[in-house]
Every structure is written in structure tokens, then in C-alpha cells.
Enzyme design. Sequence first.
Site, PDB file in Angstrom:
ATOM      1  N   GLU A   1       4.398 -11.445  -2.755  1.00 25.22           N
ATOM      2  CA  GLU A   1       3.084 -12.103  -2.865  1.00 25.22           C
ATOM      3  C   GLU A   1       2.502 -11.671  -4.197  1.00 25.22           C
ATOM      4  O   GLU A   1       2.218 -10.484  -4.384  1.00 25.22           O
ATOM      5  CB  GLU A   1       2.142 -11.641  -1.740  1.00 25.22           C
ATOM      6  CG  GLU A   1       2.400 -12.261  -0.409  1.00 25.22           C
ATOM      7  CD  GLU A   1       2.257 -13.766  -0.409  1.00 25.22           C
ATOM      8  OE1 GLU A   1       1.567 -14.306  -1.299  1.00 25.22           O
ATOM      9  OE2 GLU A   1       2.860 -14.387   0.468  1.00 25.22           O
TER      10      GLU A   1
ATOM     11  N   LYS B   1       4.456   2.634   0.781  1.00 24.46           N
ATOM     12  CA  LYS B   1       3.999   3.149  -0.516  1.00 24.46           C
ATOM     13  C   LYS B   1       2.738   2.382  -0.898  1.00 24.46           C
ATOM     14  O   LYS B   1       2.801   1.277  -1.432  1.00 24.46           O
ATOM     15  CB  LYS B   1       5.109   2.932  -1.540  1.00 24.46           C
ATOM     16  CG  LYS B   1       5.050   3.782  -2.809  1.00 24.46           C
ATOM     17  CD  LYS B   1       3.754   3.730  -3.562  1.00 24.46           C
ATOM     18  CE  LYS B   1       3.794   3.114  -4.917  1.00 24.46           C
ATOM     19  NZ  LYS B   1       2.430   2.990  -5.495  1.00 24.46           N
TER      20      LYS B   1
ATOM     21  N   GLU C   1      -3.751 -14.947 -15.146  1.00 23.20           N
ATOM     22  CA  GLU C   1      -4.531 -14.229 -14.126  1.00 23.20           C
ATOM     23  C   GLU C   1      -5.254 -13.045 -14.756  1.00 23.20           C
ATOM     24  O   GLU C   1      -4.652 -12.257 -15.482  1.00 23.20           O
ATOM     25  CB  GLU C   1      -3.604 -13.718 -13.009  1.00 23.20           C
ATOM     26  CG  GLU C   1      -4.400 -13.054 -11.896  1.00 23.20           C
ATOM     27  CD  GLU C   1      -3.536 -12.594 -10.719  1.00 23.20           C
ATOM     28  OE1 GLU C   1      -2.511 -11.941 -10.971  1.00 23.20           O
ATOM     29  OE2 GLU C   1      -3.904 -12.903  -9.576  1.00 23.20           O
TER      30      GLU C   1
ATOM     31  N   CYS D   1      -6.084 -11.922  -4.947  1.00 25.61           N
ATOM     32  CA  CYS D   1      -5.132 -12.916  -5.472  1.00 25.61           C
ATOM     33  C   CYS D   1      -5.577 -14.314  -5.086  1.00 25.61           C
ATOM     34  O   CYS D   1      -5.141 -15.287  -5.686  1.00 25.61           O
ATOM     35  CB  CYS D   1      -3.693 -12.617  -5.097  1.00 25.61           C
ATOM     36  SG  CYS D   1      -3.456 -12.137  -3.435  1.00 25.61           S
TER      37      CYS D   1
HETATM   38  C1  UN1 Z   1      -5.385 -10.986  -1.503  1.00 25.83           C
HETATM   39  O1  UN1 Z   1      -6.230 -11.394  -2.263  1.00 25.83           O
HETATM   40  O2  UN1 Z   1      -4.459 -10.286  -1.936  1.00 25.83           O
HETATM   41  O3  UN1 Z   1      -7.760 -14.960   1.987  1.00 25.83           O
HETATM   42  C2  UN1 Z   1      -5.416 -11.236  -0.055  1.00 25.83           C
HETATM   43  C3  UN1 Z   1      -8.316 -13.943   1.590  1.00 25.83           C
HETATM   44  C4  UN1 Z   1      -8.073 -12.639   2.308  1.00 25.83           C
HETATM   45  C5  UN1 Z   1      -6.799 -12.026   1.852  1.00 25.83           C
HETATM   46  C6  UN1 Z   1      -6.648 -11.942   0.378  1.00 25.83           C
HETATM   47  N1  UN1 Z   1      -8.042 -12.876   3.718  1.00 25.83           N
HETATM   48  O4  UN1 Z   1      -9.046 -13.955   0.616  1.00 25.83           O
END
Ligand code: UN1
Length: 499
Positions: free
Chosen positions: A249, A174, A384, A283
Site C-alpha cells: 500500500e 516492525k 506525493e 495516503c
Molecule cells: C492511510 O492513509 O494510510 O480512509 C490510511 C482513510 C482511513 C485510512 C487511511 N480510514 O482515510
Amino acid sequence: MKTFKNFIAGKWTEPETDKYFDNVNPADTSDIIGRFPKSGRGDAERAIESAQRGFEIWRRTPAPARGDVIRKAGDIMVRRKDEIADLMTREMGKPLNETRGDVQEGIDTAYYAGAEGRRLFGHTVPSELRKKWAMSYRRPIGVAGLVTPFNFPMAIPTWKMFPALACGNSVVFKPAEDVPHTATVLVEIMLEAGLPPEVIQLVHGFGEEVGAAIVEHPKVPLVSFTGSTETGSIVGAICGRMHKRLSLEMGGKNAQIVMDDADLDLALEGVLWGAFGTTGQRCTATSRLILQSGIHDEFLSRLVERVRALQLGDGRKDGTDVGPMINAAAVEKTERYIDVGQQEGADLLCGGRRAKGKGLDGGYFFEPSIFARVKAGSRLEQEEIFGPVLSVVRVKDADEAFAVNNDVKYGLSSSVYTQNVNTAFRALEELDNGITYVNAPTIGAEAHLPFGGVKQTGNGHREGGWEVYEFYSETKVGYVDFSGQLQKAQIDTYLGTPD
Ligand code: UN1
């Protein structure tokens, strides 16, 4: 306009709801990529039933053969890399060099997972009894529900899908409703690579209907979710109640620390990329900059000058540094945090507004923004934003920098710029994050290392690298006694007794 379909029970099919949503280019909202299914619970349920049949085929397929399919998917992604990058930028906005990197992360994950089909190691250990073998090995679990975000439309689905498949699970996928096109292409690639059709299911739509139906379904024993900490809590509560295996995550409030002894040119490049790459929508994005007082003023004035010069625009145009945000809600959330920062008395040094002007009026553009004199503990510093807003905190020394870094509820990545090897190693020990970079930005994790965070960023699992294979498989132990006698563990001992 093209109408896209779900992939359920081995066929591209229309949603039973007969409802669709538009997939819009965030750089130019008059550009509509296509209509995608706004699926309902029934669609998700049919997908899960089919995935159960797919699981019966796939779990019996030898792991090296499963790996071969994934490797072939990687080969197809290599061939189609530029084309996928272009359609990804069109649907989610980040510049082409970044979407190419996103596809590359998928390719890297494919080759790692493909090869893992020839490893998936267990252990063989000595038994305490004679003529008896003891070993552990991996078994697939079942139907994996994969719920993925918009910001890495290829990389993050592959982080989940490829290890899940290598381990012998089937998947119900999804994708975020903002990036259904890239998801469709990924499923096409898997089928072209030879994946038996019922092993993969693609159900487009929204979290409230499709995501919830997958997470709540008793025949989906494992769930992997990347998204906000708030949604992750809801997913976690359901999975906890149903005893599901769950990998989360979630959010981040990642800091780059710059010490007085740092190479400032390097640190400057680092924060520009970390904070404003992907328009701050990672993130792992740098949303806090912690500066030691000796370099604070100079570094900040150089940074503001560089940020003002960043080129906003369509990610498919040459020269664009920063693309649009993903949608109107993301822009509105960023605006709310600009207000929060101002109410809290932080100094807005640049940005703070929707970006206007040629090529920008039709998209979700927001000016890269910097707040200085941000107080540790304030909302701006703690929460955030997931947008192009950087909060700067001034500290006197490394201890204070580490304390500020750690005093948030999240713990994904951190970065320290210093020329002092002792400070660097202290940072590795002291910073409460899943990933710490020395003299590199908070973004840029490599696909073959474990990825994830501590505290409310995650729930203890890791994606990527070798650890993710633990998540997608169950450890089983086998004992084989070939002595022809009843031997009693913990009771019969053989010390010193000849056979
Ligand atoms: C994310 O921001 O959800 O390390 C993943 C990084 C990328 C992955 C980010 N390789 O910024």
C-alpha cells in the site's frame, strides 16, 4: 525516562545492539516519551526463529479459537480507547478525535477478523466423477512480516495483524520508528487477550536494519508493507526475487472534483477535512482539488478564508483542528514542494511556511497551504507531498476533470461532488482509483470494505474487508474418492451410464 523493549521469543527483551532512539512528541520536541530499541539484524533474526515456533502452535489452533483471541483484543481496545488515543496523539500529533477514530478502526477490524475465524470459507463443488468429493479450503502460510507507517499507528497494524492471525500465521511486527509506543501497547493487548507469546514478535528500529532483515529473510514467506512508493519498489524487488507473497500500500495523489452543480457548502467541508485532516499525512489525503470553472473563483475564496481560520496546535488541546507534522524531515520535504510550486508559477494563496507563535515554536508545525492555478502535469500536481498542501486545478467540464484525475502515477482514492446522478455514475466508472467517493471526501474508508489502489499505489492486493483473507491464506484443494476404484479424471465419464 522510560526505556522500552522489543518483544522477542516470548519475552520483553533488550536489543542486542544495546542502542536506543528517543521517541519525541512532534507538538513539543522537549517532551520525550521514552527510549526505544534501535534493533539490529540479529534481533530480527531471533524474532523470526521464534515466530516459526509460534506458527507451529498457531496454525493448529482452530480458527474460531484464533478469532476469539482477536475479539478479546477488540474488547480490550474498547476499554482502553481514550488512553490509547492520548498516547498516540502524544507520539504522532493528530488531534484526539482522530486518534480515537484510529483506535476505533482497530476495534472494527478486530470484530470483523474475530468473526472471520468462524468463516474462512472455502468451496465444495461437484466432482466430475462418481463417489468423489472436491473442495477448496484455506491454509495459513507461515511467518508474516508486517512493516507499518506512522500515520495510523493502530489501525494499519491491525489491518495486517488481525487477518494474518485469523488465518493462522504468526507475525513479526516492525512499526514505524515514529510510533513505537502505540505498537508496544498493541502487542501488550494481544498478549492480554491470550495470544500464545511466540505467535507475535515486536522489533523496534529502522527500515534499513530491521525492515530489511525481515523482508530479506527466507523464512518470512509473506510481507505486508505500507509506506512510500520508493521504499515499496525496493521491498517489491526483494520479494519478487525470493518469490514471496507481498501486499503493498503506497502513495497517493488523490483529487476531489467539484462540479458546477455541486452542493458547495458540503464540498467545502469535504475538502477541509480531506486535505488538512491528519495534517495531510494520509495516503488517502486530498492533495488536489479539481474545480469546474463556473464555481472556481467563489469556491476558492471561501476555501482560503476557512483554511486561514483552521486552528493549529497540540492535538491534545481542545479546539485544535490541525496538529503538527510527524518530524523534521516531513517539514523539510513540504518546504521543498512549496519551492517547487513557486518555481512552477503556481499561486500560493495561503500558508507556505512553518507555523510560528505561541504553542507552535517547539513543534513541527506547518501552515495549511493552498496553491491555485496549478498546471496539470506539473510536479506539484503529480508528486506525493504527504503534508498540508492542496493544489487547485481549474477544468471546463467532467471529461477534463476525469482526465486530470487519472493522469498521475497513483490511484488510491478520488471524490466527486455533484448533484447529477449521471455524472456521479460516470465518475465511478471512469476514475482510475481503488476507491471513489460521491459527495464525500477522499478519506474515510470503512474497515469492512476492501482498501487499496490501482497503478503505483499498490500491487493488486487489498487490505480490509473480505479480500484481505485471500492474501493471508493459501488456497488448497482436496479430492476424496470413496468409490474404491481407480477413476480417471477427463477420461472416465458417466453420462447416461447407471451405477
Ligand atoms: C492511510 O492513509 O494510510 O480512509 C490510511 C482513510 C482511513 C485510512 C487511511 N480510514 O482515510
